[in-house]
Scaffold this motif. Structure first.
Motif, PDB file in Angstrom:
ATOM      1  N   LEU A  49       0.844  -1.188   0.000  1.00 30.81           N
ATOM      2  CA  LEU A  49       0.000   0.000   0.000  1.00 30.81           C
ATOM      3  C   LEU A  49       0.882   1.242   0.000  1.00 30.81           C
ATOM      4  O   LEU A  49       1.736   1.418   0.868  1.00 30.81           O
ATOM      5  N   LEU A  50       0.665   2.124  -0.987  1.00 32.03           N
ATOM      6  CA  LEU A  50       1.483   3.318  -1.135  1.00 32.03           C
ATOM      7  C   LEU A  50       0.744   4.563  -0.672  1.00 32.03           C
ATOM      8  O   LEU A  50      -0.457   4.682  -0.826  1.00 32.03           O
ATOM      9  N   GLY A  51       1.463   5.484  -0.119  1.00 29.64           N
ATOM     10  CA  GLY A  51       0.973   6.778   0.322  1.00 29.64           C
ATOM     11  C   GLY A  51       2.042   7.815   0.035  1.00 29.64           C
ATOM     12  O   GLY A  51       2.891   7.586  -0.832  1.00 29.64           O
ATOM     13  N   PRO A  52       2.038   8.957   0.730  1.00 26.84           N
ATOM     14  CA  PRO A  52       1.121   9.350   1.794  1.00 26.84           C
ATOM     15  C   PRO A  52      -0.268   9.683   1.252  1.00 26.84           C
ATOM     16  O   PRO A  52      -0.394  10.030   0.075  1.00 26.84           O
ATOM     17  N   PRO A  53      -1.291   9.608   2.104  1.00 20.30           N
ATOM     18  CA  PRO A  53      -2.669   9.721   1.621  1.00 20.30           C
ATOM     19  C   PRO A  53      -3.080  11.095   1.110  1.00 20.30           C
ATOM     20  O   PRO A  53      -4.141  11.211   0.497  1.00 20.30           O
ATOM     21  N   HIS A  54      -2.295  12.150   1.355  1.00 16.94           N
ATOM     22  CA  HIS A  54      -2.643  13.438   0.743  1.00 16.94           C
ATOM     23  C   HIS A  54      -2.018  13.569  -0.651  1.00 16.94           C
ATOM     24  O   HIS A  54      -2.131  14.609  -1.287  1.00 16.94           O
ATOM     25  N   LEU A  55      -1.421  12.469  -1.129  1.00 16.04           N
ATOM     26  CA  LEU A  55      -0.855  12.417  -2.469  1.00 16.04           C
ATOM     27  C   LEU A  55      -1.403  11.240  -3.270  1.00 16.04           C
ATOM     28  O   LEU A  55      -1.753  11.370  -4.435  1.00 16.04           O
ATOM     29  N   ARG A  56      -1.527  10.084  -2.625  1.00 11.32           N
ATOM     30  CA  ARG A  56      -1.945   8.880  -3.348  1.00 11.32           C
ATOM     31  C   ARG A  56      -2.347   7.801  -2.358  1.00 11.32           C
ATOM     32  O   ARG A  56      -1.936   7.801  -1.193  1.00 11.32           O
TER      33      ARG A  56
END
Length: 360
Positions: free
Chosen positions: A204-211
């Protein structure tokens, strides 16, 4: 609010608005860090006006993120489910990342109503810039093509290997700067690749304010792994040149999967390099994708949408993305019956002769 939070607030400065979220509505990860002159938002508040039967399964929870050592959001650690005539609030700032989770009600007439706003206070010293910056390494690295002999006919639908078809496709591409090639892979190869996507390791890739999506890692020696090698070969680059008239020199590549709640966002600090976007859609079924599910790739310039590409089984999309054009994958909502998976690539375009002369 001052007594409850221990935060000094400015008098006479208050934002207030009504908010309405319908089925499928959501608000992705953000931090509410907004400044007004010498004041900044210090406390966000929500007065929930949902019906009295609203529950966790109806969605719409306020999700609060924890932050990593660089001040970036990592995962939701607290959820506040809307409750009729209740008040929620939290401190805002550079590391107050939060989200409104998707509304998943079955009855579309039920909506998440609320009154929201912010209290303001004096600005606080910002965190050091190095703690807030996003690393460009979040994007897949550009690598040179491999020069091993690869036969296109093993992989590619023979229709796309004829010079007559290539000339026709090139004319379309030169006219529109994009083209979609359906049934791109040989059927037997495509069937093997799809079967092998279920056996990949996922991250699982993030960070969540980017992807937010899964990166897939195929098993070594698999057909899927060999396909990734082919798509980064000199032979495939020559095929792209025949289809687009564009010469390329290297490429980035990522095998990825979007499940419910996954997306990509445009961010000032991490922008994709411009180039030729090449995406091979790896859908399990030939189900026609509906726009209401989200999950499409959107190309925009300023505030205008230029192009929208929906997932489609065994389809290769080619898009010339130049300076000023950005793209994102829209949030895949709970109404989508299937996930979205693809091989996403960006090919770096070779400089023209005039550009090389200017560099000299």
């Amino acid at each position: 609010m001052e007594t409850l939070t221990g935060t000094e607030l400015a008098r006479g400065h208050l934002d207030i608005a009504a908010q309405r979220y319908k089925k499928g509505g959501h608000l992705l990860c953000h931090d509410d860090d907004v400044q007004r002159g010498k004041l900044v938002r210090r406390i966000a508040y929500i007065i929930y006006l949902v019906d009295e039967q609203w529950s966790e399964e109806d969605g719409g929870a306020l999700g609060l993120y924890t932050n990593d050592s660089r001040g970036q959001p990592s995962e939701v650690v607290a959820r506040l489910t809307p409750e009729f005539n209740s008040l929620g609030f939290f401190l805002t700032g550079l590391v107050s990342f939060h989200t409104v989770e998707e509304i998943t009600v079955r009855d579309p007439s039920r909506e998440r109503w609320s009154v929201t706003g912010w209290f303001y206070g004096a600005t606080t010293p910002p965190l050091p810039a190095e703690d807030l910056s996003l690393s460009p390494s979040l994007l897949p690295a550009f690598l040179p093509f491999n020069d091993d002999y690869v036969e296109c006919a093993k992989w590619v639908n023979p229709d796309y290997l004829s010079s007559k078809t290539q000339d026709r496709i090139q004319d379309m591409f030169l006219d529109q700067s994009s083209v979609q090639l359906r049934q791109f892979l040989v059927p037997d190869i495509y069937a093997q690749v799809i079967a092998e996507t279920d056996s990949t390791d996922t991250t699982l890739l993030g960070p969540p304010h980017l992807r937010r999506y899964l990166e897939l890692s195929p098993l070594p020696q698999s057909t899927l792994a060999s396909l990734l090698v082919f798509l980064r070969s000199s032979a495939f680059a020559r095929l792209l040149a025949a289809l687009t008239s564009i010469d390329t020199v290297k490429a980035s590549q990522q095998l990825r999967k979007f499940e419910h709640g996954h997306y990509t966002l445009i961010h000032d600090q991490v922008q994709e390099p411009f180039g030729l976007d090449v995406s091979l859609s790896l859908q399990h079924t030939e189900l026609e994708w509906e726009d209401t599910w989200g999950g499409a790739t959107h190309y925009i310039a300023d505030k205008d949408e230029l192009l929208r590409i929906a997932p489609e089984s065994n389809s290769l999309s080619l898009v010339l993305r130049d300076e000023g054009t950005l793209r994102f994958v829209k949030f895949l909502n709970h109404m989508a019956p299937v996930s979205r998976q693809e091989i996403a690539m960006v090919f770096d375009i070779a400089p023209s002769e005039s550009e090389e002369e200017e560099e000299e």
